[in-house]
Design a protein around this motif. Structure first.
Motif, short mmCIF file in Angstrom:
data_model
loop_
_atom_site.label_atom_id
_atom_site.label_comp_id
_atom_site.label_asym_id
_atom_site.label_seq_id
_atom_site.Cartn_x
_atom_site.Cartn_y
_atom_site.Cartn_z
N VAL A 138 1.05 -0.93 -0.32
CA VAL A 138 0.09 0.49 0.20
C VAL A 138 0.89 0.97 -0.03
CG1 VAL A 138 -1.86 1.40 1.32
CG2 VAL A 138 -1.70 -1.20 1.82
N GLU A 139 1.94 0.91 0.55
CA GLU A 139 2.90 2.68 0.67
C GLU A 139 3.63 2.72 -0.80
OE1 GLU A 139 4.21 2.47 5.97
OE2 GLU A 139 4.86 1.09 4.00
N ALA A 140 3.56 1.53 -1.02
CA ALA A 140 4.45 1.33 -1.97
C ALA A 140 3.69 2.65 -3.24
CB ALA A 140 4.66 -0.05 -2.98
N LEU A 141 2.69 1.78 -3.41
CA LEU A 141 1.52 2.22 -4.43
C LEU A 141 1.01 3.95 -3.72
CD1 LEU A 141 -0.95 1.87 -6.51
CD2 LEU A 141 -2.67 0.87 -5.14
N GLN A 142 0.53 3.65 -3.14
CA GLN A 142 0.85 5.57 -2.72
C GLN A 142 1.84 6.34 -2.77
OE1 GLN A 142 0.40 5.22 1.57
NE2 GLN A 142 -2.51 5.32 1.47
N GLY A 143 3.29 5.87 -2.37
CA GLY A 143 4.63 6.78 -3.31
C GLY A 143 4.38 6.64 -4.67
N ARG A 144 3.90 6.03 -5.29
CA ARG A 144 3.58 5.83 -7.09
C ARG A 144 3.23 7.31 -7.17
NH1 ARG A 144 4.56 0.05 -6.64
NH2 ARG A 144 2.20 -0.01 -7.56
N LEU A 145 1.57 6.85 -6.87
CA LEU A 145 0.72 7.73 -6.95
C LEU A 145 0.72 9.26 -6.81
CD1 LEU A 145 -2.10 5.89 -5.91
CD2 LEU A 145 -2.18 6.24 -8.30
N ALA A 146 1.54 9.41 -5.43
CA ALA A 146 2.41 10.75 -5.30
C ALA A 146 3.57 11.14 -6.33
CB ALA A 146 3.16 10.79 -3.73
N THR A 147 4.53 10.74 -6.28
CA THR A 147 5.01 10.66 -7.61
C THR A 147 4.65 11.34 -9.24
OG1 THR A 147 6.98 9.36 -6.46
CG2 THR A 147 7.40 9.69 -8.64
N ALA A 148 3.28 10.25 -9.65
CA ALA A 148 2.98 10.17 -10.89
C ALA A 148 2.55 12.47 -10.69
CB ALA A 148 1.62 9.26 -11.03
N PHE A 149 1.80 12.13 -9.16
CA PHE A 149 0.85 13.50 -9.47
C PHE A 149 1.38 14.30 -8.72
CE2 PHE A 149 -1.97 10.30 -9.85
CZ PHE A 149 -2.95 10.47 -10.65
N GLY A 150 2.72 14.51 -8.52
CA GLY A 150 3.94 15.46 -8.47
C GLY A 150 3.70 16.08 -6.59
N SER A 151 3.07 15.14 -6.42
CA SER A 151 2.72 15.55 -5.26
C SER A 151 3.63 14.73 -3.77
CB SER A 151 1.16 15.33 -4.02
OG SER A 151 1.36 13.64 -4.36
N ALA A 152 4.60 14.03 -4.57
CA ALA A 152 6.19 13.87 -3.59
C ALA A 152 7.24 14.68 -3.00
CB ALA A 152 6.53 12.39 -3.99
#
Length: 152
Positions: A138-152
């Motif tokens: 779940v954390e890995a998916l959240q990290g990928r989503l954050a990176t994809a949407f520029g919120s990382a």
């Protein structure tokens, strides 16, 4: 080897480069050496002091980051420790007006330190943007989503 993996060889080569630049910076910004070549006016002394501090701080941030990477690769730091405490320090860009007062060799040294910092910053971003090896799915998916949407 993935493109986001930092190897010991890369870290060691960058470390040597940073040490050489640090030694050159120490010599280039030494006011006592500069004054033996002729008197310096106050603006030149100020430019040497300010740009010397910026350059050496930039290089010390790079060296600290590289030492943290070496400790991680040697097993002395965990990935969580590295993520928490091993972030690259902020860079203070040189002031073009002050840098213009300096000798060409010194300006080149400043530029080289900025380029090295930029390379390290790219490595740091790439490493931080990859999923943690200890992250849950779940954390890995959240990290990928954050990176994809520029919120990382």
């Amino acid at each position: 080897m993935g493109k986001d993996r930092i190897t010991r060889q890369v870290v060691d080569e960058l470390y040597v480069e940073a040490l050489v630049l640090s030694d050159e910076a120490r010599e280039a910004f030494n006011l006592r050496i500069q004054e033996t070549e002729g008197p310096l006016d106050d603006s030149m002394k100020m430019a040497l002091s300010v740009e010397g501090l910026r350059t050496t701080t930039r290089l010390m941030n790079v060296l600290a980051w590289l030492l943290n990477q070496r400790a991680y690769l040697s097993g002395e730091l965990s990935e969580n420790q590295l993520r928490r405490y091993g972030e690259l320090g902020d860079e203070r860009q040189s002031d073009p007006v002050q840098a213009a007062q300096l000798l060409p060799h010194t300006r080149l040294l400043i530029r080289d330190s900025e380029l090295l910092y930029a390379r390290i910053a790219r490595l740091d971003r790439g490493w931080r943007n990859r999923p943690s090896a200890t992250a849950s799915p779940v954390e890995a998916l959240q990290g990928r989503l954050a990176t994809a949407f520029g919120s990382a």
